[in-house]
Scaffold this active site. Structure first.
Site, PDB file in Angstrom:
ATOM      1  CB  SER A 181     -29.169   2.483 118.277  1.00 49.22           C
ATOM      2  OG  SER A 181     -29.847   2.885 117.092  1.00 49.22           O
TER       3      SER A 181
ATOM      4  CG  HIS B 266     -27.649  -1.474 117.275  1.00 46.85           C
ATOM      5  ND1 HIS B 266     -27.646  -2.858 117.243  1.00 46.85           N
ATOM      6  CD2 HIS B 266     -28.871  -1.081 116.883  1.00 46.85           C
ATOM      7  CE1 HIS B 266     -28.848  -3.274 116.854  1.00 46.85           C
ATOM      8  NE2 HIS B 266     -29.617  -2.221 116.627  1.00 46.85           N
TER       9      HIS B 266
ATOM     10  CG  ASP C  60     -31.098   0.429 114.524  1.00 49.61           C
ATOM     11  OD1 ASP C  60     -31.145   1.166 115.522  1.00 49.61           O
ATOM     12  OD2 ASP C  60     -31.152  -0.817 114.588  1.00 49.61           O
TER      13      ASP C  60
ATOM     14  CG  MET D 203     -34.937   0.957 110.059  1.00 45.74           C
ATOM     15  SD  MET D 203     -35.854   2.113 111.096  1.00 45.74           S
ATOM     16  CE  MET D 203     -35.158   1.736 112.706  1.00 45.74           C
TER      17      MET D 203
ATOM     18  CG  HIS E 293     -31.309  -4.425 113.881  1.00 43.59           C
ATOM     19  ND1 HIS E 293     -32.068  -3.732 114.789  1.00 43.59           N
ATOM     20  CD2 HIS E 293     -32.118  -5.401 113.385  1.00 43.59           C
ATOM     21  CE1 HIS E 293     -33.282  -4.257 114.827  1.00 43.59           C
ATOM     22  NE2 HIS E 293     -33.339  -5.272 113.993  1.00 43.59           N
TER      23      HIS E 293
ATOM     24  CG  MET F  70     -35.027  -3.605 111.668  1.00 42.89           C
ATOM     25  SD  MET F  70     -35.165  -2.197 112.769  1.00 42.89           S
ATOM     26  CE  MET F  70     -33.497  -1.523 112.629  1.00 42.89           C
TER      27      MET F  70
ATOM     28  CG  MET G 164     -36.522  -6.384 117.684  1.00 46.44           C
ATOM     29  SD  MET G 164     -35.220  -5.158 117.613  1.00 46.44           S
ATOM     30  CE  MET G 164     -36.176  -3.646 117.612  1.00 46.44           C
TER      31      MET G 164
ATOM     32  CG  ASP H 182     -32.475  -2.876 119.155  1.00 48.18           C
ATOM     33  OD1 ASP H 182     -32.165  -3.170 117.993  1.00 48.18           O
ATOM     34  OD2 ASP H 182     -32.710  -1.710 119.524  1.00 48.18           O
TER      35      ASP H 182
HETATM   36  C1  DX5 Z   1     -35.680   0.265 116.534  1.00 47.12           C
HETATM   37  C2  DX5 Z   1     -34.182   0.078 116.481  1.00 47.12           C
HETATM   38  C3  DX5 Z   1     -33.537   0.300 117.828  1.00 47.12           C
HETATM   39  C4  DX5 Z   1     -33.705   1.696 118.282  1.00 47.12           C
HETATM   40  C5  DX5 Z   1     -33.382   1.779 119.741  1.00 47.12           C
HETATM   41  O1  DX5 Z   1     -36.251  -0.360 115.420  1.00 47.12           O
HETATM   42  O2  DX5 Z   1     -33.895  -1.247 116.119  1.00 47.12           O
HETATM   43  O3  DX5 Z   1     -32.141   0.032 117.751  1.00 47.12           O
HETATM   44  O4  DX5 Z   1     -32.864   2.549 117.562  1.00 47.12           O
HETATM   45  O5  DX5 Z   1     -33.606   3.087 120.077  1.00 47.12           O
HETATM   46  P1  DX5 Z   1     -33.937   3.498 121.571  1.00 47.12           P
HETATM   47  O6  DX5 Z   1     -32.765   3.022 122.388  1.00 47.12           O
HETATM   48  O7  DX5 Z   1     -34.033   5.004 121.467  1.00 47.12           O
HETATM   49  O8  DX5 Z   1     -35.210   2.837 121.945  1.00 47.12           O
HETATM   50 ZN    ZN Z   2     -31.660  -2.033 116.200  1.00 52.34          ZN
END
Ligand code: DX5
Ligand code: ZN
Length: 225
Positions: free
Chosen positions: A9, A34, A36, A38, A68, A70, A139, A177
């Site tokens: 990620s 990956h 992310d 947000m 991903h 969010m 998750m 994840d």
């Molecule tokens: C959290 C993200 C994950 C996160 C995972 O909301 O969706 O992808 O980055 O990070 P680690 O592997 O550090 O828990």
């Molecule tokens: Zn993620």
């Protein structure tokens, strides 16, 4: 069971050198990226948008990018990520007013759709959608931040989804994840995951190749390699 994939990620990467960081983890053996996203609305954090995905493609990143989302609402940003070079686009059903339509929009935009289940999100969304998705993402932390601890009840949820995927007869990636480390990835693989997001475990490691190799060894030892 599909070939196991390691999906670092980028949330935990050095954003001042993002292109080089993504090159480095792919050169170190990672399978997909990956990504992310947000929006500080659906989750209490703000990261990156389509222009960063496009920048990685322009930088020469050819590997699949697993976006991903969010974010809420979801639909507006999907065509932009498709144009920016996303491969998979996954989203949280709670963030869409019409989940079936959002899945169709992702597919019509030329990407592979996936559903994301938070720790408290029940699996019954799959009753009507399992035949329409190419990825199911569980998750194992509450979304918003890297570096959190793996929530153990995710293992039983993984087993239940693995059963449903196998019963569907479809090739659906089962991704996990949050809080994935070298010392728990084996039991996560045994529970049925085939795609492993790891942010802080990989980007926090002094040697990306050694960490990714160790993760693969643990998956293989679990009989899933
Ligand atoms: C959290 C993200 C994950 C996160 C995972 O909301 O969706 O992808 O980055 O990070 P680690 O592997 O550090 O828990
Ligand atoms: Zn993620």
């Amino acid at each position: 069971m599909m070939q196991p994939w390691i999906a670092p990620s980028i949330l935990s990467a050095d954003f001042a050198r993002l292109g080089e960081e993504v090159e480095a983890v792919l050169a170190a053996g990672a399978d997909i990226v990956h990504f992310d996203v947000m929006d500080n609305h659906y989750v209490p954090n703000l990261t990156i948008g389509p222009l960063v995905c496009e920048a990685l493609r322009k930088h020469g990143i050819k590997a699949p990018i697993d976006v991903h989302l969010m974010v809420k609402p979801v639909d507006r940003i999907i065509p932009d990520f498709a144009k920016a070079g996303a491969t998979w686009i996954t989203f949280h059903p709670e963030a869409s007013e019409h989940v079936d339509r959002t899945i169709g929009l992702i597919r019509d935009s030329g990407c592979l759709p996936g559903l994301v289940f938070n720790p408290a999100t029940p699996l019954n969304w799959l009753d009507h959608l399992i035949d329409k998705v190419d990825m199911i993402l569980l998750m194992s932390v509450n979304p918003g931040f890297g570096g959190q601890s793996f929530i153990p009840t995710t293992l039983d949820k993984l087993r239940k989804v693995r059963e449903r995927i196998d019963a569907s007869g479809r090739e659906i990636r089962l991704e996990v994840d949050g809080g994935v480390k070298a010392d728990n990835i084996g039991e996560i693989a045994r529970a049925g995951a085939d795609t492993f997001v790891a942010g802080s475990a990989v980007f926090g490691a002094p040697d990306y190749r050694a960490m990714i190799s160790r993760m693969r060894e643990e998956i293989a030892k679990a009989g899933r390699g």
